[in-house]
Design a protein around this motif. Structure first.
Motif, short mmCIF file in Angstrom:
data_model
loop_
_atom_site.label_atom_id
_atom_site.label_comp_id
_atom_site.label_asym_id
_atom_site.label_seq_id
_atom_site.Cartn_x
_atom_site.Cartn_y
_atom_site.Cartn_z
N SER A 188 0.86 -1.34 -0.05
CA SER A 188 -0.06 -0.06 0.13
C SER A 188 0.78 1.29 -0.07
O SER A 188 2.02 1.27 0.50
N THR A 190 0.67 3.92 1.94
CA THR A 190 0.92 4.22 3.32
C THR A 190 2.19 3.14 3.85
O THR A 190 3.27 3.73 4.39
N THR A 191 2.33 1.93 3.49
CA THR A 191 3.45 0.76 4.05
C THR A 191 4.61 1.53 3.20
O THR A 191 5.59 1.48 3.77
N ARG A 194 6.10 4.82 4.86
CA ARG A 194 6.65 4.71 6.12
C ARG A 194 7.84 3.67 6.01
O ARG A 194 8.32 3.12 7.27
#
Length: 238
Positions: A188, A190-191, A194
């Protein structure tokens, strides 16, 4: 991949079997025959000419002019023996960049030329962020995906009659992404945002590199997004 933290000077000493060649922007230590050394330096200088245009165009920061050294073993076995002694955390990688000495360590056989270009791109980003030893990777929230994705983007090339043509689609990364889509194993956004350095040196590192490349390719290829990249870099520099 880059090495966060300097090696000792002795760990980067070239074995006695290696010879040393120098071009305008590179210093090469290798046991490769003369013709192979000269061809490699020609390719490296071609890549530098691309970096000299693309880095300021994308980041808004001029490319530094300090030479980069390459310590290039002939075979994977000799390279991995070096890694086991001096950079054991990078055992999955075919090469790495030590920013303290501006040295790319890799091997020549069964290893893509693109990997050496990728590591040289890390030297350019070290200059962009005034951070040659890449301490930024240890900062909470640092966008590791941008460093690794940009290095993948600028190092992608295809072989044409005239030599190397940069800016080509990264076919290996596209294949990795296609396989991940079919297997429902994509990362994803977001993954990815980060991600920490360890993700780019583990067993799933191909997927992490491919996804980072895809995001940077999107940011640079779309005119509206590309205009925001220098502002993004300026904020990171600050």
């Amino acid at each position: 991949m880059l090495l966060c933290g300097p090696l000792s000077p002795s760990s980067l000493a070239a074995p006695p079997s290696m010879v040393h060649e120098r071009s305008e922007h590179f210093e090469l230590s290798t046991a490769a025959p003369l013709e192979a050394r000269r061809a490699l330096l020609d390719h490296l200088e071609s890549f530098h000419s691309v970096l000299k245009v693309l880095v300021p165009s994308v980041t808004g920061v001029p490319l530094g002019d300090q030479p980069v050294r390459l310590l290039l073993y002939e075979d994977p076995e000799s390279y991995h023996a070096h890694v086991r002694r001096h950079a054991p955390g990078l055992g999955h990688n075919g090469g790495y960049y030590d920013g303290a000495s501006r040295t790319v360590v890799s091997h020549r056989r069964a290893n893509p030329l693109q990997l050496q270009f990728h590591e040289i791109a890390h030297a350019a980003l070290g200059d962009v962020f005034d951070d040659p030893t890449h301490t930024r990777y240890a900062r909470p929230g640092w966008p590791v995906w941008f460093d690794e994705g940009f290095a993948e983007y600028v190092s992608s090339f295809e072989v044409v009659r005239e030599g190397l043509k940069f800016g080509a689609p990264h076919l290996a990364r596209i294949a990795t992404l296609a396989s991940a889509i079919e297997a429902h194993q994509t990362l994803s956004l977001t993954t990815l945002l980060r991600a920490r350095p360890r993700e780019f040196t583990g067993q799933q590192m191909d997927l992490w590199y491919a996804t980072a490349w895809a995001l940077v390719d999107l940011l640079i290829s779309e005119a509206d997004l590309r205009r925001g990249v220098p502002r993004f870099v300026a904020k990171l520099r600050a």
